[in-house]
Design a protein around this motif. Structure first.
Motif, PDB file in Angstrom:
ATOM      1  N   THR A 297       0.847  -1.188   0.000  1.00 13.23           N
ATOM      2  CA  THR A 297       0.000   0.000   0.000  1.00 13.23           C
ATOM      3  C   THR A 297       0.884   1.240   0.000  1.00 13.23           C
ATOM      4  OG1 THR A 297      -1.830   1.115   1.115  1.00 13.23           O
ATOM      5  CG2 THR A 297      -0.173   0.122   2.528  1.00 13.23           C
ATOM      6  N   PHE A 298       0.390   2.296  -0.609  1.00 12.43           N
ATOM      7  CA  PHE A 298       1.130   3.556  -0.623  1.00 12.43           C
ATOM      8  C   PHE A 298       0.807   4.362   0.626  1.00 12.43           C
ATOM      9  CE2 PHE A 298       1.166   2.269  -5.016  1.00 12.43           C
ATOM     10  CZ  PHE A 298       2.449   2.610  -5.431  1.00 12.43           C
ATOM     11  N   HIS A 299       1.784   5.157   1.087  1.00 15.70           N
ATOM     12  CA  HIS A 299       1.602   5.989   2.275  1.00 15.70           C
ATOM     13  C   HIS A 299       1.840   7.456   1.909  1.00 15.70           C
ATOM     14  CE1 HIS A 299       0.864   3.265   5.593  1.00 15.70           C
ATOM     15  NE2 HIS A 299       1.716   2.432   5.056  1.00 15.70           N
ATOM     16  N   PRO A 300       0.845   8.116   1.290  1.00 14.01           N
ATOM     17  CA  PRO A 300       1.054   9.505   0.863  1.00 14.01           C
ATOM     18  C   PRO A 300       1.234  10.491   2.017  1.00 14.01           C
ATOM     19  CG  PRO A 300      -1.236   8.852   0.567  1.00 14.01           C
ATOM     20  CD  PRO A 300      -0.485   7.614   0.969  1.00 14.01           C
ATOM     21  N   GLN A 301       0.858  10.111   3.245  1.00 14.59           N
ATOM     22  CA  GLN A 301       0.998  11.034   4.374  1.00 14.59           C
ATOM     23  C   GLN A 301       2.429  11.069   4.912  1.00 14.59           C
ATOM     24  OE1 GLN A 301      -0.148   8.008   4.659  1.00 14.59           O
ATOM     25  NE2 GLN A 301       0.505   7.117   6.602  1.00 14.59           N
TER      26      GLN A 301
ATOM     27  N   GLU B 180       1.256  15.753  17.191  1.00 10.50           N
ATOM     28  CA  GLU B 180       1.858  14.417  17.221  1.00 10.50           C
ATOM     29  C   GLU B 180       2.612  14.114  15.927  1.00 10.50           C
ATOM     30  OE1 GLU B 180       0.281   9.870  17.642  1.00 10.50           O
ATOM     31  OE2 GLU B 180      -0.759  11.428  18.777  1.00 10.50           O
ATOM     32  N   VAL B 181       3.825  13.620  16.092  1.00 15.05           N
ATOM     33  CA  VAL B 181       4.648  13.237  14.953  1.00 15.05           C
ATOM     34  C   VAL B 181       5.395  11.962  15.313  1.00 15.05           C
ATOM     35  CG1 VAL B 181       6.542  13.905  13.423  1.00 15.05           C
ATOM     36  CG2 VAL B 181       4.999  15.644  14.296  1.00 15.05           C
ATOM     37  N   GLN B 182       5.374  11.003  14.410  1.00 16.53           N
ATOM     38  CA  GLN B 182       6.170   9.791  14.589  1.00 16.53           C
ATOM     39  C   GLN B 182       7.225   9.784  13.491  1.00 16.53           C
ATOM     40  OE1 GLN B 182       4.359   5.779  14.049  1.00 16.53           O
ATOM     41  NE2 GLN B 182       4.783   5.639  16.238  1.00 16.53           N
ATOM     42  N   LEU B 183       8.447   9.432  13.875  1.00 17.35           N
ATOM     43  CA  LEU B 183       9.545   9.482  12.922  1.00 17.35           C
ATOM     44  C   LEU B 183      10.357   8.192  12.962  1.00 17.35           C
ATOM     45  CD1 LEU B 183       9.768  12.339  14.908  1.00 17.35           C
ATOM     46  CD2 LEU B 183      10.723  13.057  12.751  1.00 17.35           C
ATOM     47  N   ASP B 184      10.824   7.787  11.805  1.00 15.79           N
ATOM     48  CA  ASP B 184      11.846   6.741  11.716  1.00 15.79           C
ATOM     49  C   ASP B 184      13.126   7.434  11.289  1.00 15.79           C
ATOM     50  OD1 ASP B 184       9.983   4.846  12.368  1.00 15.79           O
ATOM     51  OD2 ASP B 184       9.706   4.113  10.332  1.00 15.79           O
ATOM     52  N   VAL B 185      14.193   7.261  12.063  1.00 19.19           N
ATOM     53  CA  VAL B 185      15.460   7.944  11.814  1.00 19.19           C
ATOM     54  C   VAL B 185      16.499   6.906  11.410  1.00 19.19           C
ATOM     55  CG1 VAL B 185      17.247   9.419  12.800  1.00 19.19           C
ATOM     56  CG2 VAL B 185      14.881   9.623  13.595  1.00 19.19           C
TER      57      VAL B 185
ATOM     58  N   THR C 280       2.903  12.203   9.932  1.00 19.13           N
ATOM     59  CA  THR C 280       2.091  13.164  10.676  1.00 19.13           C
ATOM     60  C   THR C 280       0.883  13.563   9.841  1.00 19.13           C
ATOM     61  OG1 THR C 280       2.042  15.328  11.747  1.00 19.13           O
ATOM     62  CG2 THR C 280       3.478  15.111   9.845  1.00 19.13           C
ATOM     63  N   THR C 281      -0.202  13.879  10.509  1.00 16.53           N
ATOM     64  CA  THR C 281      -1.392  14.358   9.820  1.00 16.53           C
ATOM     65  C   THR C 281      -1.307  15.861   9.579  1.00 16.53           C
ATOM     66  OG1 THR C 281      -2.527  14.627  11.929  1.00 16.53           O
ATOM     67  CG2 THR C 281      -2.876  12.542  10.758  1.00 16.53           C
ATOM     68  N   GLN C 282      -0.241  16.492  10.116  1.00 10.57           N
ATOM     69  CA  GLN C 282      -0.080  17.934   9.976  1.00 10.57           C
ATOM     70  C   GLN C 282       1.305  18.281   9.414  1.00 10.57           C
ATOM     71  OE1 GLN C 282      -1.071  18.561  14.192  1.00 10.57           O
ATOM     72  NE2 GLN C 282      -2.800  19.788  13.477  1.00 10.57           N
ATOM     73  N   PRO C 283       1.584  17.873   8.158  1.00  7.06           N
ATOM     74  CA  PRO C 283       2.927  18.101   7.604  1.00  7.06           C
ATOM     75  C   PRO C 283       3.299  19.576   7.501  1.00  7.06           C
ATOM     76  CG  PRO C 283       1.414  17.321   5.912  1.00  7.06           C
ATOM     77  CD  PRO C 283       0.706  17.196   7.218  1.00  7.06           C
ATOM     78  N   ALA C 284       2.353  20.453   7.151  1.00  5.28           N
ATOM     79  CA  ALA C 284       2.684  21.879   7.033  1.00  5.28           C
ATOM     80  C   ALA C 284       3.084  22.455   8.387  1.00  5.28           C
ATOM     81  CB  ALA C 284       1.490  22.645   6.458  1.00  5.28           C
ATOM     82  N   LEU C 285       2.375  22.075   9.427  1.00  9.97           N
ATOM     83  CA  LEU C 285       2.697  22.535  10.777  1.00  9.97           C
ATOM     84  C   LEU C 285       4.067  22.007  11.209  1.00  9.97           C
ATOM     85  CD1 LEU C 285       1.490  24.163  13.122  1.00  9.97           C
ATOM     86  CD2 LEU C 285       0.486  22.039  13.973  1.00  9.97           C
ATOM     87  N   PHE C 286       4.334  20.741  10.906  1.00  5.67           N
ATOM     88  CA  PHE C 286       5.629  20.152  11.262  1.00  5.67           C
ATOM     89  C   PHE C 286       6.765  20.854  10.518  1.00  5.67           C
ATOM     90  CE2 PHE C 286       9.004  17.114  10.136  1.00  5.67           C
ATOM     91  CZ  PHE C 286       9.513  16.863  11.395  1.00  5.67           C
ATOM     92  N   ASN C 287       6.613  21.088   9.216  1.00  2.78           N
ATOM     93  CA  ASN C 287       7.673  21.720   8.426  1.00  2.78           C
ATOM     94  C   ASN C 287       7.931  23.150   8.895  1.00  2.78           C
ATOM     95  OD1 ASN C 287       8.130  19.456   6.839  1.00  2.78           O
ATOM     96  ND2 ASN C 287       6.562  20.028   5.359  1.00  2.78           N
TER      97      ASN C 287
ATOM     98  N   SER D 290      10.839  15.613  -1.582  1.00  2.00           N
ATOM     99  CA  SER D 290       9.512  15.500  -2.192  1.00  2.00           C
ATOM    100  C   SER D 290       9.536  14.633  -3.447  1.00  2.00           C
ATOM    101  CB  SER D 290       8.968  16.901  -2.509  1.00  2.00           C
ATOM    102  OG  SER D 290       9.876  17.606  -3.323  1.00  2.00           O
ATOM    103  N   ASP D 291      10.743  14.288  -3.906  1.00  2.00           N
ATOM    104  CA  ASP D 291      10.870  13.398  -5.065  1.00  2.00           C
ATOM    105  C   ASP D 291      10.679  11.935  -4.690  1.00  2.00           C
ATOM    106  OD1 ASP D 291      13.306  13.782  -3.570  1.00  2.00           O
ATOM    107  OD2 ASP D 291      14.370  12.629  -5.111  1.00  2.00           O
ATOM    108  N   LEU D 292      10.605  11.640  -3.378  1.00  2.00           N
ATOM    109  CA  LEU D 292      10.472  10.259  -2.917  1.00  2.00           C
ATOM    110  C   LEU D 292       9.084   9.999  -2.348  1.00  2.00           C
ATOM    111  CD1 LEU D 292      13.889   9.738  -1.068  1.00  2.00           C
ATOM    112  CD2 LEU D 292      13.289   9.113  -3.430  1.00  2.00           C
ATOM    113  N   ALA D 293       8.496   8.875  -2.755  1.00  2.00           N
ATOM    114  CA  ALA D 293       7.229   8.413  -2.201  1.00  2.00           C
ATOM    115  C   ALA D 293       7.515   7.165  -1.366  1.00  2.00           C
ATOM    116  CB  ALA D 293       6.242   8.098  -3.322  1.00  2.00           C
ATOM    117  N   VAL D 294       6.522   6.757  -0.551  1.00  2.00           N
ATOM    118  CA  VAL D 294       6.703   5.629   0.370  1.00  2.00           C
ATOM    119  C   VAL D 294       5.632   4.568   0.108  1.00  2.00           C
ATOM    120  CG1 VAL D 294       6.816   4.925   2.794  1.00  2.00           C
ATOM    121  CG2 VAL D 294       7.660   7.186   2.120  1.00  2.00           C
TER     122      VAL D 294
END
Length: 198
Positions: free
Chosen positions: A26-30, A75-80, A94-101, A119-123
């Motif tokens: 499945t794609f993860h556009p978020q 809330e933000v979850q990250l894989d580093v 995150t459901t709030q990418p603009a706020l996070f950025n 932004s050139d990479l999708a997941v």
């Protein structure tokens, strides 16, 4: 950032019940991908993250983390993922990418680091009983790294695709990071191999 390794990993966790999992993708556009570079990358990550990323010392190793509670009210979850002492990759969920950025942006000057929004990479998420063996075969990886904690991560580069071992929904899962065109090609390949687009 390119990570050159053919080693790959999967999670080995105790489970009383072995549940058969259908092969799917499945794609993860978020999710968004960020590359962070600079001599102060590690101090910056130690400042903002709940987990101690100083334990990441081998290329490809990663950890799931959240932002320190005092740092934000969202809330933000990250894989580093560790590439080198001055280069890391972060996959942000995150459901709030603009706020996070907007929150993240001032840290570039504060820490003299470069934050590149990939932004050139999708997941794409791939999981199922046959997922590990299929990925090892398709991407010519050498299996051998065992992850014993569900928060541990591992990533490896194969051609134009960055493939990661994650633990999602209580099962072994894998994320592919590549251009949308590249992932569309893999979508066709996975479908041929019997994986279902969920």
């Amino acid at each position: 950032m390119i990570l050159n390794t053919t080693m790959f990993a999967n999670h080995v966790l105790d489970s009383d019940t072995q549940i058969e999992n259908a092969n799917n993708f499945t794609f993860h556009p978020q999710k968004q991908v960020l590359d962070i570079g600079g001599s102060a990358a590690l101090p910056f990550l130690r400042h903002i993250l709940d987990s101690d990323v100083v334990k990441l010392t081998a290329p490809g190793m990663g950890i799931q983390s959240t932002l320190r509670p005092k740092n934000t009210d969202f809330e933000v979850q990250l894989d580093v993922y560790y590439f080198s002492e001055s280069a890391y990759r972060i996959i942000v969920n995150t459901t709030q990418p603009a706020l996070f950025n907007a929150w993240l942006s001032p840290f570039e000057d504060m820490y003299d680091i470069d934050i590149i929004n990939r932004s050139d990479l999708a997941v794409m998420l791939v999981s199922g009983d046959d997922a590990f063996d299929m990925l090892v075969e398709q991407f010519k990886f050498t299996p051998g790294i065992r992850l014993s904690d569900s928060q541990q991560r591992f990533g490896a580069q194969s051609g134009r695709v960055f493939v990661t071992a994650v633990h999602a929904n209580e099962r072994n899962s894998y994320e592919l990071l590549a251009s949308p065109t590249e992932l569309a090609n893999w979508q066709q390949e996975f479908t041929k191999l019997g994986f279902i687009n969920s």
